[in-house]
Design a protein around this motif. Sequence first.
Motif, short mmCIF file in Angstrom:
data_model
loop_
_atom_site.label_atom_id
_atom_site.label_comp_id
_atom_site.label_asym_id
_atom_site.label_seq_id
_atom_site.Cartn_x
_atom_site.Cartn_y
_atom_site.Cartn_z
N PRO A 116 -2.04 -16.24 -11.10
CA PRO A 116 -2.86 -16.86 -12.14
C PRO A 116 -2.31 -18.21 -12.60
N VAL A 117 -0.99 -18.36 -12.64
CA VAL A 117 -0.39 -19.63 -13.08
C VAL A 117 -0.77 -20.75 -12.12
N ARG A 118 -0.66 -20.50 -10.83
CA ARG A 118 -1.03 -21.52 -9.83
C ARG A 118 -2.53 -21.79 -9.86
N ARG A 119 -3.34 -20.73 -10.01
CA ARG A 119 -4.79 -20.89 -10.00
C ARG A 119 -5.28 -21.67 -11.22
N MET A 120 -4.73 -21.36 -12.41
CA MET A 120 -5.24 -21.98 -13.64
C MET A 120 -4.71 -23.39 -13.86
N GLY A 121 -3.46 -23.66 -13.48
CA GLY A 121 -2.88 -24.99 -13.68
C GLY A 121 -2.97 -25.45 -15.12
N LEU A 122 -2.53 -24.64 -16.06
CA LEU A 122 -2.66 -24.94 -17.49
C LEU A 122 -1.89 -26.19 -17.91
N ALA A 123 -2.50 -26.96 -18.80
CA ALA A 123 -1.83 -28.10 -19.41
C ALA A 123 -0.87 -27.58 -20.48
N LEU A 124 0.10 -28.37 -20.82
CA LEU A 124 1.07 -28.01 -21.85
C LEU A 124 0.35 -27.62 -23.14
N GLY A 125 0.68 -26.45 -23.69
CA GLY A 125 0.08 -25.95 -24.92
C GLY A 125 -1.21 -25.18 -24.73
N ALA A 126 -1.76 -25.16 -23.52
CA ALA A 126 -3.01 -24.44 -23.26
C ALA A 126 -2.73 -22.94 -23.05
N ARG A 127 -3.69 -22.14 -23.50
CA ARG A 127 -3.60 -20.69 -23.34
C ARG A 127 -4.86 -20.22 -22.62
N ALA A 128 -4.70 -19.19 -21.76
CA ALA A 128 -5.86 -18.63 -21.07
C ALA A 128 -5.66 -17.15 -20.83
N ALA A 129 -6.76 -16.42 -20.94
CA ALA A 129 -6.77 -15.02 -20.54
C ALA A 129 -6.83 -14.98 -19.02
N ALA A 130 -6.15 -14.01 -18.43
CA ALA A 130 -6.15 -13.88 -16.97
C ALA A 130 -6.16 -12.39 -16.62
N PRO A 131 -7.27 -11.69 -16.91
CA PRO A 131 -7.32 -10.27 -16.55
C PRO A 131 -7.11 -10.13 -15.05
N ALA A 132 -6.44 -9.05 -14.64
CA ALA A 132 -6.10 -8.88 -13.23
C ALA A 132 -6.42 -7.48 -12.75
N ALA A 133 -6.66 -7.39 -11.44
CA ALA A 133 -6.75 -6.10 -10.76
C ALA A 133 -5.31 -5.64 -10.55
N TYR A 134 -4.86 -4.70 -11.37
CA TYR A 134 -3.47 -4.27 -11.43
C TYR A 134 -3.29 -3.03 -10.56
N VAL A 135 -2.39 -3.10 -9.58
CA VAL A 135 -2.18 -2.01 -8.65
C VAL A 135 -0.81 -1.39 -8.91
N ARG A 136 -0.82 -0.09 -9.23
CA ARG A 136 0.42 0.63 -9.53
C ARG A 136 1.32 0.74 -8.30
N ALA A 137 2.64 0.79 -8.52
CA ALA A 137 3.60 0.88 -7.42
C ALA A 137 3.55 2.24 -6.74
N VAL A 138 3.45 3.30 -7.50
CA VAL A 138 3.38 4.65 -6.94
C VAL A 138 1.93 5.12 -7.01
N GLY A 139 1.35 5.41 -5.86
CA GLY A 139 -0.03 5.88 -5.80
C GLY A 139 -1.05 4.79 -5.56
N LEU A 140 -0.72 3.54 -5.89
CA LEU A 140 -1.54 2.35 -5.64
C LEU A 140 -2.91 2.39 -6.33
N ALA A 141 -3.01 3.07 -7.46
CA ALA A 141 -4.27 3.05 -8.24
C ALA A 141 -4.53 1.64 -8.75
N ALA A 142 -5.79 1.22 -8.71
CA ALA A 142 -6.18 -0.11 -9.19
C ALA A 142 -6.87 0.02 -10.54
N GLU A 143 -6.34 -0.68 -11.52
CA GLU A 143 -6.91 -0.67 -12.86
C GLU A 143 -6.96 -2.09 -13.39
N ARG A 144 -7.67 -2.27 -14.47
CA ARG A 144 -7.78 -3.60 -15.10
C ARG A 144 -6.59 -3.80 -16.04
N LEU A 145 -5.98 -4.97 -15.97
CA LEU A 145 -4.89 -5.32 -16.88
C LEU A 145 -5.26 -6.61 -17.60
#
Length: 193
Positions: A116-145
Amino acid sequence: MKFAPLPATAAWQHRDARTGFEVAYFQPLGDGSRIEGWATAIEDGTTWAVEYVIELDGTGATRSARIRGRSAAGFTAASLEADGAGRWLVGGVPAPHLDGCLDVDLESSAMTNALPVRRMGLALGARAAAPAAYVRAVGLAAERLEQSYLRAPDEAARQRYDYAAPAFDFACRLTYDESGLVLDYPGIAVRAG
């Protein structure tokens, strides 16, 4: 915000929350890129190993993630496909709970916090939400983070971002290199090479 090109490879030493290691290899793929990596660790007495291949489009959005895992419970695999506009398939099935996510975030990986940091390229002081498809290490379940990044003042020519993941009641200041790769992820990992 423009980043330097990705190196051929990078590695991270996991620390504090778990003990282990991650290595990733980066290569151009059309106008996007392909990332292949492996992470192994012991966390809360559980051992796991995760192998991943992530493909990004020219905007830096995740287009696919193929993940294989191993733990004491056995082998698992997950396949995520994204259209680049925030719609996902998990194992070929629509995953509306991931609508609006543009990045994959692997619990096993410090590297995926670069996406997300590379994709968004935020300017100094800028804030952005970056919800992600979060994949667990054990079991590999995909959830929203739900997560957010705030570009903090640079220090010693290093980019810094205040990161928050409210679901885990977790916040920290992440430090990145000129390529937009994590150097220091407090409580999780540090760059080893």
